[in-house]
Scaffold this motif. Structure first.
Motif, PDB file in Angstrom:
ATOM      1  N   GLN A  10       4.672  10.131   2.452  1.00  0.00           N
ATOM      2  CA  GLN A  10       3.589   9.366   1.843  1.00  0.00           C
ATOM      3  C   GLN A  10       3.947   9.120   0.379  1.00  0.00           C
ATOM      4  OE1 GLN A  10      -0.243  11.232   2.017  1.00  0.00           O
ATOM      5  NE2 GLN A  10      -1.347   9.403   1.366  1.00  0.00           N
ATOM      6  N   ILE A  11       3.931   7.858  -0.005  1.00  0.00           N
ATOM      7  CA  ILE A  11       4.365   7.484  -1.352  1.00  0.00           C
ATOM      8  C   ILE A  11       3.156   7.380  -2.266  1.00  0.00           C
ATOM      9  CG2 ILE A  11       5.597   5.749  -2.714  1.00  0.00           C
ATOM     10  CD1 ILE A  11       6.980   4.918  -0.069  1.00  0.00           C
ATOM     11  N   LYS A  12       3.153   8.167  -3.323  1.00  0.00           N
ATOM     12  CA  LYS A  12       2.054   8.140  -4.286  1.00  0.00           C
ATOM     13  C   LYS A  12       2.592   7.944  -5.688  1.00  0.00           C
ATOM     14  CE  LYS A  12      -1.051  11.219  -1.695  1.00  0.00           C
ATOM     15  NZ  LYS A  12      -1.834  12.484  -1.747  1.00  0.00           N
ATOM     16  N   LEU A  47       0.822  -1.212   0.000  1.00  0.00           N
ATOM     17  CA  LEU A  47       0.000   0.000   0.000  1.00  0.00           C
ATOM     18  C   LEU A  47       0.855   1.261   0.000  1.00  0.00           C
ATOM     19  CD1 LEU A  47      -2.743  -1.074   2.590  1.00  0.00           C
ATOM     20  CD2 LEU A  47      -2.853  -1.155   0.089  1.00  0.00           C
ATOM     21  N   ASN A  48       2.153   1.102  -0.324  1.00  0.00           N
ATOM     22  CA  ASN A  48       3.068   2.244  -0.413  1.00  0.00           C
ATOM     23  C   ASN A  48       3.309   2.928   0.928  1.00  0.00           C
ATOM     24  OD1 ASN A  48       3.675   2.062  -3.124  1.00  0.00           O
ATOM     25  ND2 ASN A  48       1.983   3.355  -3.757  1.00  0.00           N
ATOM     26  N   VAL A  49       3.320   2.149   1.987  1.00  0.00           N
ATOM     27  CA  VAL A  49       3.620   2.700   3.314  1.00  0.00           C
ATOM     28  C   VAL A  49       4.957   2.138   3.781  1.00  0.00           C
ATOM     29  CG1 VAL A  49       2.886   2.911   5.713  1.00  0.00           C
ATOM     30  CG2 VAL A  49       1.178   2.915   3.870  1.00  0.00           C
ATOM     31  N   LEU A  50       5.827   3.018   4.274  1.00  0.00           N
ATOM     32  CA  LEU A  50       7.134   2.610   4.767  1.00  0.00           C
ATOM     33  C   LEU A  50       7.097   2.528   6.295  1.00  0.00           C
ATOM     34  CD1 LEU A  50      10.132   2.052   3.969  1.00  0.00           C
ATOM     35  CD2 LEU A  50      10.567   4.477   4.424  1.00  0.00           C
ATOM     36  N   TYR A  51       7.646   1.426   6.831  1.00  0.00           N
ATOM     37  CA  TYR A  51       7.684   1.213   8.277  1.00  0.00           C
ATOM     38  C   TYR A  51       9.122   0.985   8.720  1.00  0.00           C
ATOM     39  CZ  TYR A  51       2.703   0.086   7.599  1.00  0.00           C
ATOM     40  OH  TYR A  51       1.368   0.111   7.259  1.00  0.00           O
ATOM     41  N   VAL A  52       9.409   1.351   9.973  1.00  0.00           N
ATOM     42  CA  VAL A  52      10.666   0.990  10.618  1.00  0.00           C
ATOM     43  C   VAL A  52      10.330   0.022  11.745  1.00  0.00           C
ATOM     44  CG1 VAL A  52      10.634   2.899  12.282  1.00  0.00           C
ATOM     45  CG2 VAL A  52      12.823   1.873  11.593  1.00  0.00           C
ATOM     46  N   VAL A  53      11.237  -0.926  12.021  1.00  0.00           N
ATOM     47  CA  VAL A  53      11.002  -1.885  13.091  1.00  0.00           C
ATOM     48  C   VAL A  53      11.478  -1.291  14.412  1.00  0.00           C
ATOM     49  CG1 VAL A  53      11.508  -4.188  13.973  1.00  0.00           C
ATOM     50  CG2 VAL A  53      11.252  -3.825  11.512  1.00  0.00           C
TER      51      VAL A  53
END
Length: 377
Positions: free
Chosen positions: A241-243, A221-227
């Motif tokens: 936000q990646i579009k 869904l083009n969402v970046l996460y960090v652990v």
């Protein structure tokens, strides 16, 4: 004239710095003295382009490799990889799934190996233990979504990466995307089980990377996460936000890439050739600036070449390798290698946006697709 085995170590150490990896091993086979010199890590083989890990030879079970620098094939007997599906490459190590659907981490050149714990459940409908038991029935039908063991080997883990080279640091971590939703999980040496990372439910993940001492995960869904590891691993949304502006077609696959300390987002677009066969048609590159929370498109990578696939990102300076095309992306990947083989391999020129071949032969159907590997003897 003195015997070759009597050459001084200083001279041998000078000679070995000019040898590619294949000659490095031939050098070590000459005699006991030369072999001891070849094992000195401060005098490794001369740097070369990544190798391509290919299929297992049916008769000898030796694993085939293709050296891009030499344009030559090599076969290496690696007993730990017999019958395995290779689904990850990082720091010169291969992550593989064996015929019992268990993961192993292998350095193909030193043959060092880590045996990993059983994977978490593939999904709520598929239990691997039951799958293995049913596969013993002569019909070969599993009754569970019609998965065979060969297919499960290929799809159980979509990607695996290392935080560090296990030969350099004993506190390394392995991160995988596993199961029907590519859920992220972590393993450390000494762990009895995989630790599944808590994140948004029902969201499929596309890629993972270890970047500047952190693990990052990119969702479909083009969402970046960090652990975040405190107090237990969970995903926290970060970055811009990646579009995809003004583009009807969605990327077939996205990749996170470390380019000289800059985080890149690679989008790979494919076109359908028949019912189940897709071929890469274009690749877009953008830079993710986490500090300024913005995304900027890139149209070139200068003199560098990127090697893209199920491996951890690999960049090389093409000016050091005359046979390597600069400002290009070498790619290889297939989602159905056990049915069709791997035809989607090529090199994408970012200057004129054309795609050409670097390996003209179609890869045969096999367990696991071709994957790039940085030699780490």
């Amino acid at each position: 004239m003195a015997a070759w085995s009597d050459l001084t170590n200083d001279l041998l150490l000078h000679i070995i710095t000019f040898l590619p990896l294949s000659d490095h091993y031939r050098f070590g086979a000459v005699c006991k003295n030369w072999r001891s010199v070849s094992k000195l890590r401060q005098h490794l083989p001369t740097p070369e382009l990544p190798w391509l890990v290919l299929e297992e030879e049916s008769e000898t079970r030796r694993r085939k490799f293709y050296s891009l620098s030499e344009a030559k094939h090599h076969s290496i007997d690696i007993p730990k990889l017999h019958g395995c599906c290779i689904c990850g490459s990082s720091h010169g190590w291969l992550f593989a799934v064996d015929i019992k659907i268990t993961g192993i981490l292998v350095n193909p050149f030193t043959q060092e190996c880590y045996e990993l714990p059983p994977f978490p459940a593939f999904s709520k409908d598929v239990d691997v233990t039951t799958l293995i038991e049913k596969e013993k029935v002569p019909s070969g039908s599993t009754g569970l979504r019609d998965y065979t063991l060969e297919e499960m080997q290929t799809i159980m883990v979509s990607k695996a990466i290392l935080s560090h080279d296990p030969k350099e640091r004993s506190d390394f971590m392995v991160m995988i995307l596993f199961g029907d939703r590519n859920a992220p999980a972590i393993w450390r040496p000494g762990d009895a089980l995989w630790t599944v990372i808590e994140g948004p439910k029902y969201v499929i993940m596309d890629d993972i990377i270890y970047f500047k001492e952190n693990f990052y995960v990119l969702s479909a869904l083009n969402v970046l996460y960090v652990v975040d590891f405190n107090p237990k691993p969970k995903l926290i949304e970060v970055g811009p936000q990646i579009k995809i502006e003004g583009c009807f077609w969605q990327p077939w696959q996205r990749y996170l890439v470390d380019f000289n300390g800059n985080l890149l987002l690679i989008e790979r677009f494919c076109q359908r050739l028949d019912k189940e066969l897709f071929m890469t048609s274009a690749i877009n590159v953008a830079e993710l600036n986490l500090e300024e929370n913005c995304l900027c498109e890139r149209f070139d990578i200068s003199d560098f070449a990127l090697f893209l696939g199920r491996n951890s990102s690999i960049f090389v300076n093409s000016s050091h390798f005359p046979m390597c095309k600069k400002n290009s992306i070498y790619f290889t990947e297939s989602y159905f290698p056990f049915k069709f083989g791997c035809r989607d391999v090529g090199v994408f020129d970012m200057t004129d946006r054309t795609i050409n071949t670097f390996y003209p032969v179609v890869f045969p159907p096999c367990v696991g697709s071709p994957i790039w590997l940085v030699p780490n003897p």
